[in-house]
Write a protein that holds these residues in place. Structure first.
Motif, short mmCIF file in Angstrom:
data_model
loop_
_atom_site.label_atom_id
_atom_site.label_comp_id
_atom_site.label_asym_id
_atom_site.label_seq_id
_atom_site.Cartn_x
_atom_site.Cartn_y
_atom_site.Cartn_z
N LEU A 1 8.35 -5.18 -10.73
CA LEU A 1 7.62 -5.25 -9.46
C LEU A 1 8.20 -6.40 -8.66
CD1 LEU A 1 4.10 -4.81 -11.04
CD2 LEU A 1 5.25 -3.15 -9.56
N GLY B 1 10.90 -1.84 -15.94
CA GLY B 1 10.33 -1.71 -14.60
C GLY B 1 9.99 -3.08 -14.04
N SER C 1 10.26 -1.63 -7.95
CA SER C 1 9.27 -1.12 -7.01
C SER C 1 8.77 -2.30 -6.19
CB SER C 1 8.12 -0.45 -7.76
OG SER C 1 7.22 0.17 -6.88
N ARG C 2 8.68 -2.14 -4.87
CA ARG C 2 8.35 -3.26 -3.99
C ARG C 2 6.94 -3.16 -3.44
NH1 ARG C 2 12.96 -6.10 -1.38
NH2 ARG C 2 14.74 -5.66 -2.72
N HIS D 1 14.68 -1.06 -13.11
CA HIS D 1 14.22 -0.21 -12.02
C HIS D 1 13.14 -0.97 -11.26
CE1 HIS D 1 16.43 2.99 -14.05
NE2 HIS D 1 15.99 2.39 -15.16
N SER E 1 8.74 -7.70 -1.46
CA SER E 1 9.49 -6.87 -0.52
C SER E 1 10.65 -7.59 0.15
CB SER E 1 8.55 -6.32 0.55
OG SER E 1 7.93 -7.38 1.26
N LEU F 1 4.05 3.77 -9.32
CA LEU F 1 5.32 4.42 -8.97
C LEU F 1 6.37 4.17 -10.03
CD1 LEU F 1 5.50 3.66 -5.13
CD2 LEU F 1 4.76 5.77 -6.26
N LEU F 2 6.42 2.97 -10.58
CA LEU F 2 7.36 2.70 -11.66
C LEU F 2 7.06 3.56 -12.88
CD1 LEU F 2 7.76 -1.20 -11.66
CD2 LEU F 2 9.56 0.50 -11.25
N ALA G 1 2.32 -0.06 -6.64
CA ALA G 1 3.75 -0.16 -6.95
C ALA G 1 4.00 0.07 -8.43
CB ALA G 1 4.28 -1.52 -6.51
#
Length: 243
Positions: A10, A8, A37-38, A35, A13, A65-66, A62
């Motif tokens: 981070l 994962g 997440s922003r 994978h 954006s 969510l991961l 974020a």
């Protein structure tokens, strides 16, 4: 086939480099996937607004969510602790682990691990950042025992613009710090295209070159028990055994 490993990440954006670069580096590891997440990051500066982008609450949202993807590790794939201090990433990792139960790491703490494993080399610092950010990084790293006697930076502030810096320009900056007699070069920014040139630059300059996207991936793989030496084309870092 080996059991799947999910990393994962981070991601700032406005970053357009680290996702495709990480995926390219993982091409030879079919059991490993990344994978992302922003959260909002659009500029790098020392203003209150720019520093506020790295508030832990946004990053933790974020990260959670991961965690829904049942990743094996969560990495902050950004370099903000370079100018905010290593302790910021230490605290962030603790909070991610507490909130998700998942191991956590960061690009900047991976740099620190590498410097400790390699005997605290004199570092040539290469970034796209503006003067005061660059000076803050050098001061923070020196205070922790990681001297940066040589540096080159480009003077950009808009995070999206870092991805427009060409590989040739990055390579020229690395060559310049190498000529200043450092023992290693660090490309500090996860939105710069340094990783594809690392292996060639190491052969040319005779010093190790550490790219931020690569340091994050190296640490993630080490934490998940994947043999990093399997990444043979991305520089000497991946032959280094994490402590």
């Amino acid at each position: 086939m080996s059991a799947p490993v999910r990393l994962g990440m981070l991601t700032p954006s406005s970053n357009t480099v680290l996702e495709p670069m990480t995926t390219a580096m993982l091409a030879g590891l079919p059991e490993v996937t990344a994978h992302f997440s922003r959260f909002k990051v659009t500029e790098i500066a020392l203003t209150d607004a720019a520093l506020g982008q790295f508030d832990d609450s946004e990053i933790l949202r974020a990260a959670e969510l991961l965690a829904h993807a049942k990743v094996d590790v969560i990495a902050w794939n950004g370099t903000s602790a370079s100018w905010l201090g290593f302790d910021r990433d230490e605290r962030l990792c603790e909070r991610i682990r507490a909130a998700t139960g998942i191991a956590a790491c960061t690009s900047v703490l991976a740099f620190r691990d590498i410097f400790e494993l390699t005997g605290r080399p004199r570092i040539g610092l290469v970034t796209p950042y503006i003067d005061d950010v660059q000076n803050r990084i050098r001061a923070n790293w020196a205070a922790s025992g990681y001297a940066c006697p040589a540096e080159r930076h480009i003077g950009l502030q808009d995070n999206f613009s870092f991805a427009t810096v060409g590989e040739d320009e990055i390579a020229a900056l690395v060559r310049a710090v190498a000529r200043d007699g450092v023992e290693a070069a660090a490309i500090v920014c996860t939105n710069m295209r340094g990783a594809p040139r690392v292996a060639a630059l190491e052969r040319e300059t005779g010093i190790p070159v550490y790219d931020s996207i690569a340091t994050t991936l190296w640490k993630c793989l080490a934490l998940t028990g994947v043999d990093t030496a399997r990444l043979k084309d991305w520089g000497s870092l991946f032959a280094l055994k994490a402590g």
